[in-house]
Write a protein that holds these residues in place. Structure first.
Motif, PDB file in Angstrom:
ATOM      1  N   GLN A 130       0.821  -1.214   0.000  1.00  0.00           N
ATOM      2  CA  GLN A 130       0.000   0.000   0.000  1.00  0.00           C
ATOM      3  C   GLN A 130       0.852   1.261   0.000  1.00  0.00           C
ATOM      4  OE1 GLN A 130      -3.405   0.023  -0.542  1.00  0.00           O
ATOM      5  NE2 GLN A 130      -2.747  -2.065  -1.011  1.00  0.00           N
ATOM      6  N   ALA A 131       2.032   1.185   0.582  1.00  0.00           N
ATOM      7  CA  ALA A 131       2.953   2.323   0.507  1.00  0.00           C
ATOM      8  C   ALA A 131       3.329   2.600  -0.942  1.00  0.00           C
ATOM      9  CB  ALA A 131       4.187   2.060   1.353  1.00  0.00           C
ATOM     10  N   ALA A 132       3.531   1.542  -1.705  1.00  0.00           N
ATOM     11  CA  ALA A 132       3.878   1.704  -3.119  1.00  0.00           C
ATOM     12  C   ALA A 132       2.684   2.183  -3.932  1.00  0.00           C
ATOM     13  CB  ALA A 132       4.404   0.385  -3.685  1.00  0.00           C
ATOM     14  N   ALA A 133       1.485   1.795  -3.528  1.00  0.00           N
ATOM     15  CA  ALA A 133       0.281   2.138  -4.297  1.00  0.00           C
ATOM     16  C   ALA A 133      -0.258   3.534  -3.970  1.00  0.00           C
ATOM     17  CB  ALA A 133      -0.814   1.106  -4.032  1.00  0.00           C
ATOM     18  N   GLY A 134       0.081   4.064  -2.798  1.00  0.00           N
ATOM     19  CA  GLY A 134      -0.475   5.336  -2.361  1.00  0.00           C
ATOM     20  C   GLY A 134       0.476   6.492  -2.580  1.00  0.00           C
ATOM     21  N   ASP A 135       0.231   7.554  -1.832  1.00  0.00           N
ATOM     22  CA  ASP A 135       0.980   8.802  -1.997  1.00  0.00           C
ATOM     23  C   ASP A 135       1.673   9.203  -0.705  1.00  0.00           C
ATOM     24  OD1 ASP A 135      -0.018   9.127  -4.673  1.00  0.00           O
ATOM     25  OD2 ASP A 135      -1.903   9.819  -3.808  1.00  0.00           O
ATOM     26  N   GLY A 136       2.299   8.231  -0.065  1.00  0.00           N
ATOM     27  CA  GLY A 136       3.078   8.541   1.124  1.00  0.00           C
ATOM     28  C   GLY A 136       2.381   8.280   2.437  1.00  0.00           C
ATOM     29  N   TRP A 137       1.189   7.654   2.397  1.00  0.00           N
ATOM     30  CA  TRP A 137       0.479   7.292   3.622  1.00  0.00           C
ATOM     31  C   TRP A 137      -0.071   5.874   3.500  1.00  0.00           C
ATOM     32  CZ3 TRP A 137       0.073   9.723   8.258  1.00  0.00           C
ATOM     33  CH2 TRP A 137       0.510  11.053   8.324  1.00  0.00           C
ATOM     34  N   VAL A 138      -0.174   5.193   4.635  1.00  0.00           N
ATOM     35  CA  VAL A 138      -0.810   3.880   4.729  1.00  0.00           C
ATOM     36  C   VAL A 138      -1.790   3.934   5.893  1.00  0.00           C
ATOM     37  CG1 VAL A 138      -0.460   1.414   5.146  1.00  0.00           C
ATOM     38  CG2 VAL A 138       1.249   2.709   3.846  1.00  0.00           C
ATOM     39  N   LYS A 139      -2.955   3.304   5.712  1.00  0.00           N
ATOM     40  CA  LYS A 139      -4.017   3.356   6.725  1.00  0.00           C
ATOM     41  C   LYS A 139      -4.273   1.967   7.312  1.00  0.00           C
ATOM     42  CE  LYS A 139      -7.762   4.881   8.918  1.00  0.00           C
ATOM     43  NZ  LYS A 139      -8.923   5.370   8.140  1.00  0.00           N
ATOM     44  N   LEU A 140      -4.110   1.847   8.629  1.00  0.00           N
ATOM     45  CA  LEU A 140      -4.425   0.614   9.344  1.00  0.00           C
ATOM     46  C   LEU A 140      -5.748   0.766  10.089  1.00  0.00           C
ATOM     47  CD1 LEU A 140      -1.004  -0.113  11.120  1.00  0.00           C
ATOM     48  CD2 LEU A 140      -1.693  -0.709   8.781  1.00  0.00           C
ATOM     49  N   VAL A 141      -6.441  -0.335  10.274  1.00  0.00           N
ATOM     50  CA  VAL A 141      -7.548  -0.385  11.227  1.00  0.00           C
ATOM     51  C   VAL A 141      -6.948  -0.901  12.529  1.00  0.00           C
ATOM     52  CG1 VAL A 141      -9.793  -1.368  11.777  1.00  0.00           C
ATOM     53  CG2 VAL A 141      -9.229  -0.780   9.407  1.00  0.00           C
ATOM     54  N   GLY A 142      -6.890  -0.028  13.521  1.00  0.00           N
ATOM     55  CA  GLY A 142      -6.235  -0.390  14.773  1.00  0.00           C
ATOM     56  C   GLY A 142      -7.135  -1.137  15.728  1.00  0.00           C
ATOM     57  N   ASP A 143      -8.411  -0.765  15.794  1.00  0.00           N
ATOM     58  CA  ASP A 143      -9.361  -1.517  16.618  1.00  0.00           C
ATOM     59  C   ASP A 143     -10.725  -1.504  15.958  1.00  0.00           C
ATOM     60  OD1 ASP A 143     -10.527   0.971  17.197  1.00  0.00           O
ATOM     61  OD2 ASP A 143     -10.133   0.901  19.337  1.00  0.00           O
ATOM     62  N   TRP A 144     -11.549  -2.446  16.356  1.00  0.00           N
ATOM     63  CA  TRP A 144     -12.933  -2.584  15.863  1.00  0.00           C
ATOM     64  C   TRP A 144     -13.620  -3.539  16.797  1.00  0.00           C
ATOM     65  CZ3 TRP A 144     -15.113   0.601  12.599  1.00  0.00           C
ATOM     66  CH2 TRP A 144     -16.322   0.265  11.978  1.00  0.00           C
ATOM     67  N   ILE A 145     -14.935  -3.638  16.708  1.00  0.00           N
ATOM     68  CA  ILE A 145     -15.630  -4.559  17.597  1.00  0.00           C
ATOM     69  C   ILE A 145     -15.199  -5.995  17.319  1.00  0.00           C
ATOM     70  CG2 ILE A 145     -17.651  -4.684  16.082  1.00  0.00           C
ATOM     71  CD1 ILE A 145     -19.336  -5.096  18.672  1.00  0.00           C
ATOM     72  N   ASP A 146     -14.875  -6.701  18.381  1.00  0.00           N
ATOM     73  CA  ASP A 146     -14.631  -8.142  18.346  1.00  0.00           C
ATOM     74  C   ASP A 146     -15.864  -8.797  18.948  1.00  0.00           C
ATOM     75  OD1 ASP A 146     -13.935 -10.776  18.911  1.00  0.00           O
ATOM     76  OD2 ASP A 146     -11.837 -10.285  19.320  1.00  0.00           O
ATOM     77  N   ARG A 147     -16.651  -9.432  18.108  1.00  0.00           N
ATOM     78  CA  ARG A 147     -17.916  -9.961  18.590  1.00  0.00           C
ATOM     79  C   ARG A 147     -17.734 -11.091  19.589  1.00  0.00           C
ATOM     80  NH1 ARG A 147     -18.452  -7.457  13.996  1.00  0.00           N
ATOM     81  NH2 ARG A 147     -20.422  -6.379  13.469  1.00  0.00           N
ATOM     82  N   GLY A 148     -16.549 -11.669  19.603  1.00  0.00           N
ATOM     83  CA  GLY A 148     -16.275 -12.698  20.598  1.00  0.00           C
ATOM     84  C   GLY A 148     -16.168 -12.159  22.009  1.00  0.00           C
ATOM     85  N   VAL A 149     -15.705 -10.932  22.130  1.00  0.00           N
ATOM     86  CA  VAL A 149     -15.602 -10.303  23.454  1.00  0.00           C
ATOM     87  C   VAL A 149     -16.691  -9.255  23.663  1.00  0.00           C
ATOM     88  CG1 VAL A 149     -13.126 -10.731  23.564  1.00  0.00           C
ATOM     89  CG2 VAL A 149     -13.947  -8.559  22.671  1.00  0.00           C
ATOM     90  N   GLY A 150     -17.385  -8.873  22.582  1.00  0.00           N
ATOM     91  CA  GLY A 150     -18.493  -7.936  22.693  1.00  0.00           C
ATOM     92  C   GLY A 150     -18.077  -6.503  22.908  1.00  0.00           C
ATOM     93  N   ASP A 151     -16.852  -6.142  22.492  1.00  0.00           N
ATOM     94  CA  ASP A 151     -16.394  -4.768  22.670  1.00  0.00           C
ATOM     95  C   ASP A 151     -15.260  -4.493  21.688  1.00  0.00           C
ATOM     96  OD1 ASP A 151     -16.187  -2.207  23.661  1.00  0.00           O
ATOM     97  OD2 ASP A 151     -15.602  -2.795  25.691  1.00  0.00           O
ATOM     98  N   LEU A 152     -14.812  -3.235  21.659  1.00  0.00           N
ATOM     99  CA  LEU A 152     -13.659  -2.879  20.856  1.00  0.00           C
ATOM    100  C   LEU A 152     -12.433  -3.665  21.313  1.00  0.00           C
ATOM    101  CD1 LEU A 152     -14.167   0.988  20.946  1.00  0.00           C
ATOM    102  CD2 LEU A 152     -14.414  -0.452  18.909  1.00  0.00           C
ATOM    103  N   ALA A 153     -11.631  -4.082  20.341  1.00  0.00           N
ATOM    104  CA  ALA A 153     -10.409  -4.811  20.668  1.00  0.00           C
ATOM    105  C   ALA A 153      -9.381  -4.567  19.575  1.00  0.00           C
ATOM    106  CB  ALA A 153     -10.694  -6.315  20.797  1.00  0.00           C
ATOM    107  N   PRO A 154      -8.075  -4.617  19.928  1.00  0.00           N
ATOM    108  CA  PRO A 154      -7.022  -4.415  18.928  1.00  0.00           C
ATOM    109  C   PRO A 154      -7.026  -5.510  17.870  1.00  0.00           C
ATOM    110  CG  PRO A 154      -6.155  -4.204  21.163  1.00  0.00           C
ATOM    111  CD  PRO A 154      -7.530  -4.784  21.286  1.00  0.00           C
ATOM    112  N   LEU A 155      -6.513  -5.156  16.678  1.00  0.00           N
ATOM    113  CA  LEU A 155      -6.431  -6.123  15.578  1.00  0.00           C
ATOM    114  C   LEU A 155      -5.058  -6.750  15.439  1.00  0.00           C
ATOM    115  CD1 LEU A 155      -9.069  -4.522  14.730  1.00  0.00           C
ATOM    116  CD2 LEU A 155      -8.400  -4.994  12.364  1.00  0.00           C
TER     117      LEU A 155
END
Length: 349
Positions: A130-155
């Motif tokens: 993605q660094a090669a495909a973009g313009d100097g930035w890369v975007k990660l999803v750092g957390d989102w709901i983990d339905r196994g724990v029922g709350d936000l959790a790191p990826l």
């Protein structure tokens, strides 16, 4: 008057759409007075994303034009499922700095938007792509709901984050991450990430680490206003719903504490999806309400410097917005530009 200073100036634009250092004989006067603001910046925007997911290039074009007419002349596109590089050649559209595709784990982000890593160990290679495909930035999803724990959790594990951010930096790219909660932040900040998006879970200790490392924050406050609605639709996950409501309640205070501590905080609307394009003025006002000491700079001169785009000077693209009165004194003025000039071309007057 050219902001952010108090300098009264006359600016002249050559036929190539760039500022020149000498008066031009017989030049047309576009506006005969006002407060000149370097083109506004939306530092978190999604050109190519609509309420139902990816859109075609025609709709992406329309989104960018809405932003332009609101005075946004530089967009940091924080992840798009659509390759909008064709729009970058358009002289009538804002400059778009693309971050490529979001990077996430399976079933841990909005369906259809991200590239999913079946194995988290794949993240450094995906970041390099993605660094090669973009313009100097890369975007990660750092957390989102983990339905196994029922709350936000790191990826991502911390060691994978360190390797991934090192890979991006080696490729000359910076990395940012979507983070709502707190748990993902220590690993991301400790790994050397360059920016945090949303950041509603920031604590004072984490803010101090951001100051030490030079990590920026783009809080997207008008998007945070959607958190109660997200919570209302998540009745199956009461812990997550309560968490989102708490994050919403504390979002303004997070911004205030970050600014007071010395974190660089920039304006981004999160337009695309549930947020309409063209709302940069609303985000500036939200930052002001939260206690940002220079909310207009966060959407103009400071953000442009952060993204490596020059202030007005001879040879620079003539990208500016003019207002009839000082927008710093009354942010409602941002809704009515007297002139929008993009690469020397008039788009609102």
């Amino acid at each position: 008057m050219l902001l952010p200073g108090e300098e009264t100036v006359e600016l002249f634009v050559g036929p190539d759409g760039r500022f020149v250092d000498e008066p031009i004989a017989g030049a047309e006067t576009l506006v005969d007075g006002g407060w000149i603001v370097p083109g506004l910046v939306d530092a978190h925007c999604h050109v190519g994303l609509g309420p139902s997911g990816p859109v075609d290039l025609e709709e992406a074009d329309a989104q960018a034009r809405v932003d332009r007419d609101a005075g946004t002349l530089l967009i940091r596109d924080c992840g798009s499922p659509v390759d909008t590089s064709a729009l970058q050649a358009r002289e009538d559209l804002p400059e778009i700095i693309r971050a490529g595709r979001h990077l996430a784990r399976p079933k841990r982000y909005i369906p259809g938007l991200a590239i999913d890593a079946d194995d988290p160990a794949l993240l450094p290679d995906l970041v390099a792509e993605q660094a090669a495909a973009g313009d100097g930035w890369v975007k990660l999803v750092g957390d989102w709901i983990d339905r196994g724990v029922g709350d936000l959790a790191p990826l991502w594990p911390d060691d994978v984050l360190r390797a991934a951010i090192e890979a991006a930096h080696a490729a000359g790219a910076r990395v940012t991450a979507h983070v709502f909660g707190t748990d993902a932040l220590p690993g991301l900040i400790g790994a050397g990430i360059d920016c945090i998006e949303h950041g509603t879970g920031l604590t004072d200790d984490l803010i101090a680490q951001m100051v030490e490392r030079g990590t920026a924050l783009v809080p997207t406050l008008i998007n945070v206003e959607t958190f109660p609605g997200i919570a209302d639709s998540a009745s199956k996950y009461p812990a997550y719903a309560a968490h989102m409501r708490a994050l919403h309640a504390g979002a303004g205070d997070v911004v205030r504490r970050a600014v007071e501590a010395g974190v660089a905080v920039y304006a981004g609307t999160d337009a695309g999806g549930g947020i309409a394009h063209g709302r940069i003025a609303d985000e500036v006002r939200a930052l002001a309400a939260a206690g940002h000491t220079d909310p207009l700079g966060a959407a103009s001169w400071n953000a442009r410097h952060w993204l490596g785009r020059p202030a007005p000077h001879p040879g620079a693209p003539a990208d500016l917005v003019v207002y009839r009165s000082d927008p710093r004194a009354d942010l409602s003025v941002l809704d009515e530009p007297a002139l929008v000039l993009l690469r020397g071309r008039v788009f609102a007057r």
